[in-house]
Design a protein around this motif. Sequence first.
Motif, PDB file in Angstrom:
ATOM      1  N   PRO A  88     -25.853  -9.040  41.211  1.00 40.84           N
ATOM      2  CA  PRO A  88     -26.321  -7.644  41.218  1.00 40.84           C
ATOM      3  C   PRO A  88     -27.744  -7.549  41.757  1.00 40.84           C
ATOM      4  CG  PRO A  88     -25.492  -8.294  39.048  1.00 40.84           C
ATOM      5  CD  PRO A  88     -25.546  -9.535  39.869  1.00 40.84           C
ATOM      6  N   THR A  89     -28.019  -6.503  42.487  1.00 44.41           N
ATOM      7  CA  THR A  89     -29.370  -6.271  42.994  1.00 44.41           C
ATOM      8  C   THR A  89     -29.768  -4.807  42.747  1.00 44.41           C
ATOM      9  OG1 THR A  89     -28.536  -5.574  45.130  1.00 44.41           O
ATOM     10  CG2 THR A  89     -29.033  -7.925  44.901  1.00 44.41           C
ATOM     11  N   GLU A  90     -31.083  -4.552  42.766  1.00 38.68           N
ATOM     12  CA  GLU A  90     -31.590  -3.192  42.513  1.00 38.68           C
ATOM     13  C   GLU A  90     -31.127  -2.222  43.587  1.00 38.68           C
ATOM     14  OE1 GLU A  90     -35.846  -2.890  42.271  1.00 38.68           O
ATOM     15  OE2 GLU A  90     -35.790  -0.679  42.190  1.00 38.68           O
ATOM     16  N   GLU A  92     -28.343  -1.959  45.006  1.00 37.65           N
ATOM     17  CA  GLU A  92     -27.011  -1.388  44.710  1.00 37.65           C
ATOM     18  C   GLU A  92     -27.130  -0.243  43.694  1.00 37.65           C
ATOM     19  OE1 GLU A  92     -26.068  -5.688  44.247  1.00 37.65           O
ATOM     20  OE2 GLU A  92     -24.016  -4.922  44.285  1.00 37.65           O
ATOM     21  N   VAL A  93     -28.053  -0.398  42.762  1.00 37.63           N
ATOM     22  CA  VAL A  93     -28.260   0.668  41.769  1.00 37.63           C
ATOM     23  C   VAL A  93     -28.792   1.916  42.465  1.00 37.63           C
ATOM     24  CG1 VAL A  93     -29.565   1.335  39.703  1.00 37.63           C
ATOM     25  CG2 VAL A  93     -28.687  -1.015  39.949  1.00 37.63           C
ATOM     26  N   ARG A  94     -29.732   1.694  43.386  1.00 41.86           N
ATOM     27  CA  ARG A  94     -30.364   2.828  44.051  1.00 41.86           C
ATOM     28  C   ARG A  94     -29.397   3.564  44.974  1.00 41.86           C
ATOM     29  NH1 ARG A  94     -35.244   0.360  46.866  1.00 41.86           N
ATOM     30  NH2 ARG A  94     -35.381   2.465  47.767  1.00 41.86           N
ATOM     31  N   ALA A  96     -26.145   3.620  44.674  1.00 39.94           N
ATOM     32  CA  ALA A  96     -25.131   4.275  43.818  1.00 39.94           C
ATOM     33  C   ALA A  96     -25.696   5.595  43.276  1.00 39.94           C
ATOM     34  CB  ALA A  96     -24.736   3.346  42.667  1.00 39.94           C
ATOM     35  N   GLU A  97     -26.947   5.559  42.824  1.00 38.22           N
ATOM     36  CA  GLU A  97     -27.589   6.801  42.341  1.00 38.22           C
ATOM     37  C   GLU A  97     -27.602   7.856  43.443  1.00 38.22           C
ATOM     38  OE1 GLU A  97     -31.419   5.198  41.179  1.00 38.22           O
ATOM     39  OE2 GLU A  97     -31.020   5.550  39.035  1.00 38.22           O
TER      40      GLU A  97
END
Length: 428
Positions: A88-90, A92-94, A96-97
């Motif tokens: 997981p990496t940051e 991907e979070v960003r 997705a948001e």
Amino acid sequence: MSKSLELFKKASQLMPGGVNSPVRAFRSVNLDPVFIASGKGCKIKDVDGNEYIDYVGSWGPLILGHAHPEVVKTLQETVELGTSFGAPTELEVRIAEKIIEMVPSVEMVRMVNSGTEATMSAIRLARGFTGRDKIIKFEGCYHGHGDSFLIKAGSGALTFGKPNSPGVPDSVAADTLTAEFNNLDSVEQLFEKAPNQISAVIVEPIAGNMGVVPPAKDFLKGLRQLCDKYGALLIFDEVMTGFRVHPGGAQTLYGITPDLTTMGKVIGGGLPAAAYGGKREIMEKIAPSGPVYQAGTLSGNPLAMAAGLKTLEIISEPGFFDELNRKANRFFEQLQKFIVQSDLPLSLNYVNSMGCLFFKPGGVTNFKEAVESDTKLFAGYFARMLQKGVYLAPSQFEAMFISDAHSESDLERTLQTGQEVLEELFKG
Ligand code: KE4
């Protein structure tokens, strides 16, 4: 011999048809393909130094044009940190948001590497969620090369699928039912003939793979109602229309909420990335939170996420779509005016910055009408436009895309060239 031809001869010995995706081989326009060396903004240059105004844009992803400086910069910075971790990496979070912020029906999203992966996964999820095996798709809509989609309308009332590619088992084809785009009755008939067996209806909300065919009034609303009535999921395949016709996709443009959405092209900013997403209660069925399996070594890889996120950020800026849509609609309106004034046997369909000029009169509202087009005449038009420095999709049944990088003068030059070529073609 041109360098393109030299390379094509070599490529044809090394790769099927000399290409890594069939449409690139220029077979439906009976030409040898040009090999591209570089792109900048709305222009591309082939290996022989010829320059073209590009309306393919890598088949849709390049809404910002080629080598956008901010996308290039973010890629340079990202690649220095490593290309892929399988962890997981940051980023991907960003992204997705960002996707969830832009597409209201998407409460949860999974990144994959191609539109095909997205659509294959979406129908597996729909089957897993509903416990039903069949799907309904539409003649002329393309959802990638997954077995369940390479199906042509079967004969007979039930229009049971028949494979339209060797290698697709009849058993798979039997679970794909085919309806007619813009014909709600053809959909209801299938639901009636296969009660409680249909897991989902998958549709391009604006068809972009039979040329561009917009949804008829209330068609999408009718699909939503039929899916609710018969307990099936509505899947919008927005691989092409997503982040293209509106920041929130065709679903926002037309105000219809699907249960699942597949996305691609623009979402990767020119790098391999795609996604599927939708209601949380459905998406949570996907492994590892649920039993429906789907996985991918390079899913969510940092480079594609960086290019995709930067692209989504830029197109979310105030005024981006106002300007793109203004330019694009003006271009198509002027082309439409010319067609009417010259009384040419052509039909033009477009929705904001994606459009298609059909070589048939009388309009195109479905697949049957699209295939009445004179593909030989289209091939003559394509060849002349290419010669004059305008690079269109090498098939009557593809879309043309206008990007933010197309200037008014590029569009004006294209219109002029198009008018010259059409006059040559039709008026001799
Ligand atoms: P890919 O697997 O090619 O990334 O995406 C498949 C796909 C799914 N859904 C829609 C609505 C699509 O338009 C596509 C792919 N589009 C084609 C062009 N019409 C890609 C070009 C090609 O096949 O080379």
